[in-house]
Write a protein that holds these residues in place. Structure first.
Motif, mmCIF file in Angstrom:
data_model
loop_
_atom_site.group_PDB
_atom_site.id
_atom_site.type_symbol
_atom_site.label_atom_id
_atom_site.label_comp_id
_atom_site.label_asym_id
_atom_site.label_seq_id
_atom_site.Cartn_x
_atom_site.Cartn_y
_atom_site.Cartn_z
ATOM 1 N N PHE A 25 45.978 -50.850 -29.913
ATOM 2 C CA PHE A 25 44.575 -50.433 -29.792
ATOM 3 C C PHE A 25 43.742 -51.704 -30.191
ATOM 4 O O PHE A 25 43.823 -52.316 -30.979
ATOM 5 N N VAL A 26 43.107 -52.454 -29.021
ATOM 6 C CA VAL A 26 42.711 -53.744 -29.241
ATOM 7 C C VAL A 26 41.077 -53.276 -29.114
ATOM 8 O O VAL A 26 40.609 -52.875 -27.970
ATOM 9 N N PHE A 27 40.239 -53.675 -29.978
ATOM 10 C CA PHE A 27 38.896 -53.865 -30.021
ATOM 11 C C PHE A 27 38.124 -54.881 -29.821
ATOM 12 O O PHE A 27 38.559 -56.088 -30.358
ATOM 13 N N VAL A 28 37.370 -55.169 -28.660
ATOM 14 C CA VAL A 28 36.475 -56.398 -28.305
ATOM 15 C C VAL A 28 35.340 -56.481 -28.516
ATOM 16 O O VAL A 28 34.702 -55.383 -27.884
ATOM 17 N N SER A 29 34.487 -57.030 -29.173
ATOM 18 C CA SER A 29 33.151 -57.162 -29.380
ATOM 19 C C SER A 29 32.479 -58.711 -29.315
ATOM 20 O O SER A 29 32.944 -59.706 -29.561
ATOM 21 N N ALA A 34 28.191 -63.575 -24.002
ATOM 22 C CA ALA A 34 29.416 -63.900 -24.035
ATOM 23 C C ALA A 34 30.356 -62.757 -23.256
ATOM 24 O O ALA A 34 31.450 -63.151 -23.266
ATOM 25 N N SER A 35 29.715 -62.121 -22.377
ATOM 26 C CA SER A 35 30.619 -61.085 -21.587
ATOM 27 C C SER A 35 31.570 -61.814 -20.765
ATOM 28 O O SER A 35 32.892 -61.425 -20.299
ATOM 29 N N PRO A 36 31.691 -63.240 -20.281
ATOM 30 C CA PRO A 36 32.666 -63.840 -19.421
ATOM 31 C C PRO A 36 33.841 -63.885 -20.302
ATOM 32 O O PRO A 36 35.049 -64.030 -19.850
ATOM 33 N N TRP A 37 33.604 -64.415 -21.802
ATOM 34 C CA TRP A 37 34.744 -64.217 -22.483
ATOM 35 C C TRP A 37 35.360 -63.067 -22.645
ATOM 36 O O TRP A 37 36.676 -62.807 -22.648
ATOM 37 N N MET A 55 32.603 -53.477 -26.976
ATOM 38 C CA MET A 55 31.272 -53.178 -27.592
ATOM 39 C C MET A 55 30.320 -54.523 -27.304
ATOM 40 O O MET A 55 30.551 -55.587 -27.955
ATOM 41 N N LEU A 56 29.500 -54.568 -26.462
ATOM 42 C CA LEU A 56 28.446 -55.248 -26.100
ATOM 43 C C LEU A 56 27.100 -55.132 -26.954
ATOM 44 O O LEU A 56 26.520 -54.218 -26.972
ATOM 45 N N THR A 57 26.778 -56.170 -27.694
ATOM 46 C CA THR A 57 25.258 -55.996 -28.527
ATOM 47 C C THR A 57 24.357 -56.984 -27.783
ATOM 48 O O THR A 57 24.709 -57.873 -26.946
ATOM 49 N N ASP A 89 44.213 -51.819 -33.840
ATOM 50 C CA ASP A 89 45.148 -52.669 -34.608
ATOM 51 C C ASP A 89 44.897 -54.029 -34.576
ATOM 52 O O ASP A 89 45.349 -54.872 -35.210
ATOM 53 N N VAL A 90 44.027 -54.404 -33.513
ATOM 54 C CA VAL A 90 43.589 -55.982 -33.143
ATOM 55 C C VAL A 90 41.891 -55.884 -32.831
ATOM 56 O O VAL A 90 41.390 -55.009 -32.348
ATOM 57 N N TRP A 91 41.152 -56.804 -33.655
ATOM 58 C CA TRP A 91 39.831 -56.992 -33.503
ATOM 59 C C TRP A 91 39.484 -58.452 -33.108
ATOM 60 O O TRP A 91 39.865 -59.195 -33.742
ATOM 61 N N LEU A 92 39.183 -58.355 -31.680
ATOM 62 C CA LEU A 92 38.817 -59.859 -31.285
ATOM 63 C C LEU A 92 37.254 -59.832 -31.048
ATOM 64 O O LEU A 92 36.589 -59.031 -30.320
ATOM 65 N N THR A 93 36.567 -61.058 -31.535
ATOM 66 C CA THR A 93 35.206 -61.012 -31.452
ATOM 67 C C THR A 93 34.932 -62.550 -31.228
ATOM 68 O O THR A 93 35.454 -63.321 -31.515
ATOM 69 N N ALA A 94 33.574 -62.684 -30.575
ATOM 70 C CA ALA A 94 33.219 -64.137 -30.001
ATOM 71 C C ALA A 94 31.735 -64.004 -30.748
ATOM 72 O O ALA A 94 31.069 -63.192 -30.343
#
Length: 371
Positions: A25-29, A34-37, A55-57, A89-94
């Motif tokens: 389960f990968v959570f990306v925010s 930064a939506s292209p990333w 999740m886009l803020t 399991d994974v959180w990727l953020t920019a």
């Protein structure tokens, strides 16, 4: 057309930094800018067989919350983020924003309360990172605002960001594996030490590191990377330290910071600019007056201060300290709603001793120490 280096970054984050596998389960925010990333990262994570949630803020929305929320509302926990970090399991953020100065006129007390409201998710994040059940990596997406903050054009900043991550190389993963091996030698050296003595302009501080584990930052948690760090023991750190560059917190600058420490606790704090915010941050909770991290920057491809701690804390020839939350993976036990890094330049006469042995001088490790 997307910058090909952005796809290289996404592949590295998914396949090297967090090693996403089928069923994760990968959570990306990130912020909406930064939506292209996000699109590139989601593509690579899905190809790896992961279940992905995003999740886009939005900076404009966050501004309305800070300006109009009551104290009670600002202290409310962040439910969505808390739940996601409990399950992922994974959180990727920019990081990457439209306006780096959006919070310049926000009252310091509101920023303090907002930080306290983040305590619930920070506790989960810290605990799960410490026990290895969450794999997290944060990176930078180049924006006009961040480029302007660094005194660069957007194209110059893109070259800086991707160059610092060695994404201009044919095989960036191989490059980071080489760096990992080099840094591991110093991690093993410091793992057996009890005390650091750091001396630089306006700085003379002894740091208790006995029994603590040093962490090799080789692109698996922050990206770009390049540092080794540990969490100091809560007691036994004494002296004073002057931070060479402004401290940046939620877009607000604090300049000329000097901290005086007795037995692990900040007992006096001064700043030439922004001292009210400095004291507000130190007063967030009991843990904010202690150091959660001490680190040595090792990325000599980063030499320019950009007002972005993702890069600045990695500057080869610097050390940094963070007040507040410590790293359980390093043996840290200090808890706080804040983890805030501040940077000290060691390139002009700085020295670090480990148990009385000089191993670092003028911003560089002394290689003969390991022979």
């Amino acid at each position: 057309m997307a910058d090909p280096r952005l796809n290289k970054l996404a592949k590295l984050l998914v396949n090297y930094s967090t090693k996403v596998k089928k069923g994760d389960f990968v959570f990306v925010s990130c912020e909406d800018i930064a939506s292209p990333w996000m699109a590139e990262v989601v593509k690579e994570a899905v190809k790896a067989g992961a279940h992905v949630e995003t999740m886009l803020t939005c900076q404009e929305v966050q501004e309305q919350i800070l300006k109009n929320a009551t104290d009670e509302q600002l202290l409310e926990e962040h439910f969505i983020l808390k739940y996601a970090l409990e399950k992922a399991d994974v959180w990727l953020t920019a990081w990457g924003t439209k306006n780096t100065r959006a919070n310049s006129n926000i009252d310091s007390n509101k920023l303090q309360l907002r930080s306290k409201g983040a305590a619930s998710w920070r506790k989960i994040y810290s605990s799960r990172m410490g026990d290895g059940s969450l794999r997290w990596c944060g990176t930078q997406y180049p924006t006009y605002a961040d480029a302007q903050e660094a005194n660069m054009s957007l194209s110059e900043y893109e070259d800086f960001v991707y160059g610092a991550g060695l994404l201009d190389k044919d095989d960036p993963i191989a490059e980071w594996e080489r760096i990992s091996s080099q840094q591991e030698r110093w991690v093993k050296y410091l793992d057996s030490k009890k005390q650091l003595h750091i001396i630089s302009e306006g700085t003379d501080i002894k740091v208790n590191i006995e029994g603590r584990k040093w962490i090799n930052c080789d692109g698996r948690v922050n990206f770009p990377d390049g540092e080794i760090f540990t969490s100091p023991v809560d007691i036994g750190t004494d002296g004073y330290i002057t931070f060479s560059f402004p401290g940046i917190y939620m877009g607000k600058e604090i300049e000329g910071i000097k901290l005086y420490v007795e037995n692990g606790i900040v007992v006096k704090a001064e700043a030439k600019k922004g001292e009210d915010l400095l004291h507000a941050l130190l007063d967030i909770d009991e843990g904010a007056k202690k150091f959660g991290e001490v680190a040595i920057g090792t990325n000599y491809g980063i030499q320019k201060f950009t007002r972005n701690m993702l890069f600045d804390e990695k500057i080869g020839g610097t050390v940094h300290f963070a007040i507040g939350d410590s790293m359980p993976e390093a043996g840290g036990i200090n808890k706080s709603a804040i983890h805030w890094d501040m940077l000290c330049d060691m390139r002009n006469g700085g020295k670090i001793y480990a148990d009385g042995e000089l191993f670092y001088e003028n911003g560089k490790f002394i290689e003969n120490v390991l022979k």
